[in-house]
Design an enzyme around this catalytic site. Structure first.
Site, PDB file in Angstrom:
ATOM      1  N   CYS A   1       0.805  -1.211   0.000  1.00  0.00           N
ATOM      2  CA  CYS A   1       0.000   0.000   0.000  1.00  0.00           C
ATOM      3  C   CYS A   1       0.844   1.270   0.000  1.00  0.00           C
ATOM      4  CB  CYS A   1      -0.922  -0.037   1.194  1.00  0.00           C
ATOM      5  SG  CYS A   1      -1.625  -1.672   1.416  1.00  0.00           S
TER       6      CYS A   1
ATOM      7  N   HIS B   1      -3.022   6.253   4.349  1.00  0.00           N
ATOM      8  CA  HIS B   1      -3.456   4.986   3.754  1.00  0.00           C
ATOM      9  C   HIS B   1      -4.636   4.454   4.560  1.00  0.00           C
ATOM     10  CE1 HIS B   1      -3.797   1.025   2.333  1.00  0.00           C
ATOM     11  NE2 HIS B   1      -3.211   0.461   3.371  1.00  0.00           N
TER      12      HIS B   1
ATOM     13  N   ASN C   1      -9.760  -1.377   2.354  1.00  0.00           N
ATOM     14  CA  ASN C   1      -8.346  -1.153   2.068  1.00  0.00           C
ATOM     15  C   ASN C   1      -8.098  -1.428   0.579  1.00  0.00           C
ATOM     16  OD1 ASN C   1      -5.575  -1.334   1.764  1.00  0.00           O
ATOM     17  ND2 ASN C   1      -5.247  -2.500   3.645  1.00  0.00           N
TER      18      ASN C   1
HETATM   19  N1  ACO Z   1     -14.702 -12.134  11.618  1.00  0.00           N
HETATM   20  C1  ACO Z   1     -14.797 -12.666  12.861  1.00  0.00           C
HETATM   21  N2  ACO Z   1     -13.730 -13.034  13.572  1.00  0.00           N
HETATM   22  C2  ACO Z   1     -12.521 -12.886  13.014  1.00  0.00           C
HETATM   23  C3  ACO Z   1     -12.347 -12.355  11.721  1.00  0.00           C
HETATM   24  C4  ACO Z   1     -13.512 -11.977  11.016  1.00  0.00           C
HETATM   25  N3  ACO Z   1     -13.448 -11.456   9.785  1.00  0.00           N
HETATM   26  N4  ACO Z   1     -11.035 -12.333  11.448  1.00  0.00           N
HETATM   27  C5  ACO Z   1     -10.407 -12.821  12.515  1.00  0.00           C
HETATM   28  N5  ACO Z   1     -11.295 -13.177  13.463  1.00  0.00           N
HETATM   29  C6  ACO Z   1     -11.038 -13.747  14.749  1.00  0.00           C
HETATM   30  C7  ACO Z   1      -9.741 -14.506  14.804  1.00  0.00           C
HETATM   31  O1  ACO Z   1      -9.894 -15.826  14.354  1.00  0.00           O
HETATM   32  C8  ACO Z   1      -9.391 -14.443  16.263  1.00  0.00           C
HETATM   33  O2  ACO Z   1     -10.147 -15.402  16.939  1.00  0.00           O
HETATM   34  P1  ACO Z   1      -9.549 -16.147  18.244  1.00  0.00           P
HETATM   35  O3  ACO Z   1      -9.323 -15.072  19.253  1.00  0.00           O
HETATM   36  O4  ACO Z   1     -10.637 -17.088  18.613  1.00  0.00           O
HETATM   37  O5  ACO Z   1      -8.295 -16.811  17.795  1.00  0.00           O
HETATM   38  C9  ACO Z   1      -9.920 -13.080  16.633  1.00  0.00           C
HETATM   39  O6  ACO Z   1     -10.904 -12.698  15.686  1.00  0.00           O
HETATM   40  C10 ACO Z   1      -8.825 -12.045  16.603  1.00  0.00           C
HETATM   41  O7  ACO Z   1      -9.335 -11.005  17.304  1.00  0.00           O
HETATM   42  P2  ACO Z   1      -8.394  -9.864  17.767  1.00  0.00           P
HETATM   43  O8  ACO Z   1      -7.052 -10.393  18.054  1.00  0.00           O
HETATM   44  O9  ACO Z   1      -9.059  -9.132  18.867  1.00  0.00           O
HETATM   45  O10 ACO Z   1      -8.341  -9.005  16.473  1.00  0.00           O
HETATM   46  P3  ACO Z   1      -7.648  -7.615  16.356  1.00  0.00           P
HETATM   47  O11 ACO Z   1      -8.272  -6.665  17.288  1.00  0.00           O
HETATM   48  O12 ACO Z   1      -6.170  -7.777  16.382  1.00  0.00           O
HETATM   49  O13 ACO Z   1      -8.087  -7.205  14.913  1.00  0.00           O
HETATM   50  C11 ACO Z   1      -7.212  -6.970  12.709  1.00  0.00           C
HETATM   51  C12 ACO Z   1      -7.624  -7.956  13.811  1.00  0.00           C
HETATM   52  C13 ACO Z   1      -8.448  -6.202  12.277  1.00  0.00           C
HETATM   53  C14 ACO Z   1      -6.689  -7.783  11.539  1.00  0.00           C
HETATM   54  C15 ACO Z   1      -6.155  -6.028  13.289  1.00  0.00           C
HETATM   55  O14 ACO Z   1      -5.101  -6.745  13.851  1.00  0.00           O
HETATM   56  C16 ACO Z   1      -5.635  -5.105  12.253  1.00  0.00           C
HETATM   57  O15 ACO Z   1      -6.320  -4.235  11.787  1.00  0.00           O
HETATM   58  N6  ACO Z   1      -4.353  -5.237  11.873  1.00  0.00           N
HETATM   59  C17 ACO Z   1      -3.797  -4.518  10.787  1.00  0.00           C
HETATM   60  C18 ACO Z   1      -4.001  -5.345   9.568  1.00  0.00           C
HETATM   61  C19 ACO Z   1      -4.102  -4.503   8.341  1.00  0.00           C
HETATM   62  O16 ACO Z   1      -4.578  -3.419   8.318  1.00  0.00           O
HETATM   63  N7  ACO Z   1      -3.644  -5.082   7.300  1.00  0.00           N
HETATM   64  C20 ACO Z   1      -3.640  -4.377   6.115  1.00  0.00           C
HETATM   65  C21 ACO Z   1      -3.103  -5.205   5.155  1.00  0.00           C
HETATM   66  S1  ACO Z   1      -2.119  -4.505   3.929  1.00  0.00           S
HETATM   67  C22 ACO Z   1      -1.728  -2.948   4.112  1.00  0.00           C
HETATM   68  O17 ACO Z   1      -2.554  -2.135   4.259  1.00  0.00           O
HETATM   69  C23 ACO Z   1      -0.335  -2.597   3.986  1.00  0.00           C
END
Ligand code: ACO
Length: 334
Positions: free
Chosen positions: A121, A261, A291
């Site tokens: 990104c 971003h 995103n």
């Molecule tokens: N729906 C429901 N549950 C989900 C989903 C979903 N779509 N995705 C993951 N879960 C679950 C997982 O399996 C996990 O379950 P568990 O606790 O039973 O193992 C749980 O939700 C994870 O929850 P959290 O750890 O509380 O999630 P978090 O608050 O860390 O949020 C997220 C996850 C949204 C991915 C966050 O970490 C984040 O935003 N990270 C940045 C990622 C990002 O922006 N990537 C961009 C990619 S590329 C770029 O832009 C450069």
């Protein structure tokens, strides 16, 4: 032999364009496909819906729409373009690059055209940095595009990643003549020790594409350490804002709008807090588009300008991060 002096700051934005496909994919639409809910996606990311390309659209089509709008905005023809840079991780084909297809489709002359691929990104803002040096050394009009058609290439089974993304394209034309905004400076960096926190391994030489990788779904599996990406994103995007402002001798109080971003609303909120800017001076469209990778910053710039969020005299800062781990920030004086 006379040497040419690099005049930093001579690059200007001459035109801005953007495009998102018509098809809307809501959180409830995803909840019908994977085990997720609108509530989970909204509270964790701020995303409510995103746009997905139609079956007959490909990356090139998204590029063409955004590029044509940027050229029209600049009052330029395709034949005025002197160089093309396309930032994308979701190219038209594996080889050659999307920029070659775009050059032909737009009807540009046989000017240099290349992709900046794999920088996630951050690609569009990195491309601005390259473009300004091309303008300083070669004084040409450079078309810079950020484009992604992520919906077609990532897994539709992996709820951790699939709900985050959307498709779109944004474009700017840069040149040395009179324009809408001066590109005052760009900062960029890479921390190659963090290649593993966001990566799609299959398809390269380390894990060539085979029947087995296809069967296992590895070719669509985005490995992401969400929490580490989150931390790095906040650190690097806010650091980019600070660095670019200090290079131009301005402070956050001088900034009319930050366009970050759009990965996640919680990341954006944390970046604003760390950079010391109120949210009413931060552009957010992640709720509507998700995103969109390297398209997100130019799409934000286009939308902000269309919505009259930018006025003449405004200092605008763009900041981005992406797989690599790359980051880049740019200061624009409108
Ligand atoms: N729906 C429901 N549950 C989900 C989903 C979903 N779509 N995705 C993951 N879960 C679950 C997982 O399996 C996990 O379950 P568990 O606790 O039973 O193992 C749980 O939700 C994870 O929850 P959290 O750890 O509380 O999630 P978090 O608050 O860390 O949020 C997220 C996850 C949204 C991915 C966050 O970490 C984040 O935003 N990270 C940045 C990622 C990002 O922006 N990537 C961009 C990619 S590329 C770029 O832009 C450069």
């Amino acid at each position: 032999m006379m040497s040419r002096r690099l005049e930093v700051g001579m690059a200007r934005i001459l035109g801005i364009g953007g495009y998102v496909p018509d098809k809307v994919m809501t959180n409830d639409d995803w909840a019908a496909i994977v085990d997720t809910t609108d509530e989970w996606i909204t509270t964790r990311t701020g995303i409510k819906e995103r746009r997905f390309a139609a079956e007959d659209e490909s990356t090139l089509d998204l590029c063409v729409h955004a590029a044509e709008r940027a050229l029209a905005d600049a009052g330029l023809a395709a034949t005025d373009v002197g160089e093309i840079i396309v930032a994308t991780d979701t190219p038209e084909v594996y080889m050659p690059d999307t920029a070659s297809f775009l050059q032909h489709r737009l009807g540009c002359d046989t000017v240099p055209a290349y992709d900046l691929g794999g920088s996630g990104c951050a690609g569009f803002v990195q491309a601005l940095d390259i473009a300004r040096s091309r303008i300083a050394f070669a004084d040409r009009k450079v078309l810079v595009i950020g484009v992604e058609l992520i919906s077609r290439l990532i897994s539709w089974q992996e709820r951790e990643t699939c709900v985050l993304f959307g498709d779109g394209a944004g474009a700017v034309v840069l040149g040395s003549g009179a324009g809408q905004a001066e590109l005052l400076d760009v900062v960029a960096g890479t921390d190659g020790s963090k290649t593993d926190i966001l990566t799609l391994v299959a398809g390269g030489t380390r894990m060539p594409f085979t029947i087995e990788t296809a069967r296992s779904g590895a070719h669509q599996h985005l490995e992401m350490n969400g929490r580490e990406v989150f931390k790095q994103a906040v650190h690097r995007m806010s650091g980019g804002v600070d660095d670019v402002l200090s290079r131009i001798g301005r402070t956050i109080d001088d900034v009319a709008l930050v366009i970050p971003h759009q990965a996640n609303k919680r990341i954006i909120d944390a970046v604003a807090k760390k950079a010391g800017i109120e949210l009413d001076r931060v552009f957010v469209n992640v709720q509507s588009f998700g995103n969109t990778g390297s398209a997100s910053v130019p799409l934000g710039l286009w939308q902000a300008r269309e919505a009259n969020r930018i006025a003449e005299g405004d200092l605008v800062v763009l900041t981005a991060f992406g797989a690599g781990f790359h980051w880049a920030a740019a200061a624009l004086q409108f």
